[in-house]
Motif scaffolding. Sequence first.
Motif, short mmCIF file in Angstrom:
data_model
loop_
_atom_site.label_atom_id
_atom_site.label_comp_id
_atom_site.label_asym_id
_atom_site.label_seq_id
_atom_site.Cartn_x
_atom_site.Cartn_y
_atom_site.Cartn_z
N GLY A 47 0.84 -1.31 -0.08
CA GLY A 47 0.08 0.05 0.00
C GLY A 47 0.66 1.20 0.14
O GLY A 47 1.93 1.42 0.96
N VAL A 48 0.21 2.25 -0.90
CA VAL A 48 1.40 3.56 -1.04
C VAL A 48 0.29 4.44 -0.45
O VAL A 48 1.17 5.49 0.39
N SER A 49 -0.82 4.81 -0.68
CA SER A 49 -1.38 6.05 -0.21
C SER A 49 -3.01 5.52 -0.71
O SER A 49 -3.46 4.90 -1.60
N TYR A 50 -4.00 6.22 0.33
CA TYR A 50 -5.20 6.41 -0.14
C TYR A 50 -6.08 7.46 0.11
O TYR A 50 -5.49 8.07 1.02
N THR A 58 -6.62 11.34 3.92
CA THR A 58 -5.79 10.53 3.21
C THR A 58 -4.83 9.81 4.17
O THR A 58 -4.81 10.04 5.40
N SER A 59 -3.97 8.89 3.58
CA SER A 59 -3.23 8.08 4.30
C SER A 59 -2.08 7.69 3.52
O SER A 59 -2.12 7.53 2.25
N TYR A 60 -0.96 7.69 4.12
CA TYR A 60 0.44 7.17 3.36
C TYR A 60 1.14 6.19 3.88
O TYR A 60 1.24 6.42 5.16
N ALA A 61 1.98 5.51 3.14
CA ALA A 61 3.02 4.68 3.94
C ALA A 61 4.08 5.44 4.22
O ALA A 61 4.43 6.43 3.53
N ILE A 107 -3.10 -2.03 4.24
CA ILE A 107 -2.26 -3.21 4.70
C ILE A 107 -3.06 -4.32 4.16
O ILE A 107 -2.85 -5.38 4.46
N GLN A 108 -4.42 -4.12 3.92
CA GLN A 108 -5.22 -5.28 3.13
C GLN A 108 -5.82 -4.99 1.90
O GLN A 108 -6.76 -4.55 1.73
#
Length: 125
Positions: A47-50, A58-61, A107-108
């Motif tokens: 996972g990189v980002s969503y 947002t979320s980032y690795a 992560i999923q």
Amino acid sequence: DVQLQASGGGLVQAGGSLGLSCAASGFTFDDYAIGWFRQAPGKEREGVSYINNSDDSTSYADSVKGRFTISSDNAKNTVYLQMNSLKPEDTAVYYCGAVVRMMATLIQPAFYSYWGQGTQVTVSS
């Protein structure tokens, strides 16, 4: 029909920039989050980002924080990933996926309902 069309990959030197796009159709955009994952040869999908299309959260690795920026144009049902300061370890096939927004995760990948076809990003050293 549901479609996620990823585009924008290419070859760039380390330190350079690329922008990816993911155009979505066939589902209610605001009910979903759009995530970017990547997969390098011999490695698992990462996972990189969503981005949550309803509130733009947002979320980032950790590996891309401060270098990548995800954004969304809800009028165009399109999500963008701007990648700056690219490193050779960013080399991978990048996929965009759609997940019901309450289940958004990095992560999923199995939680994602729909996937695009992938676009190759190659960063040379």
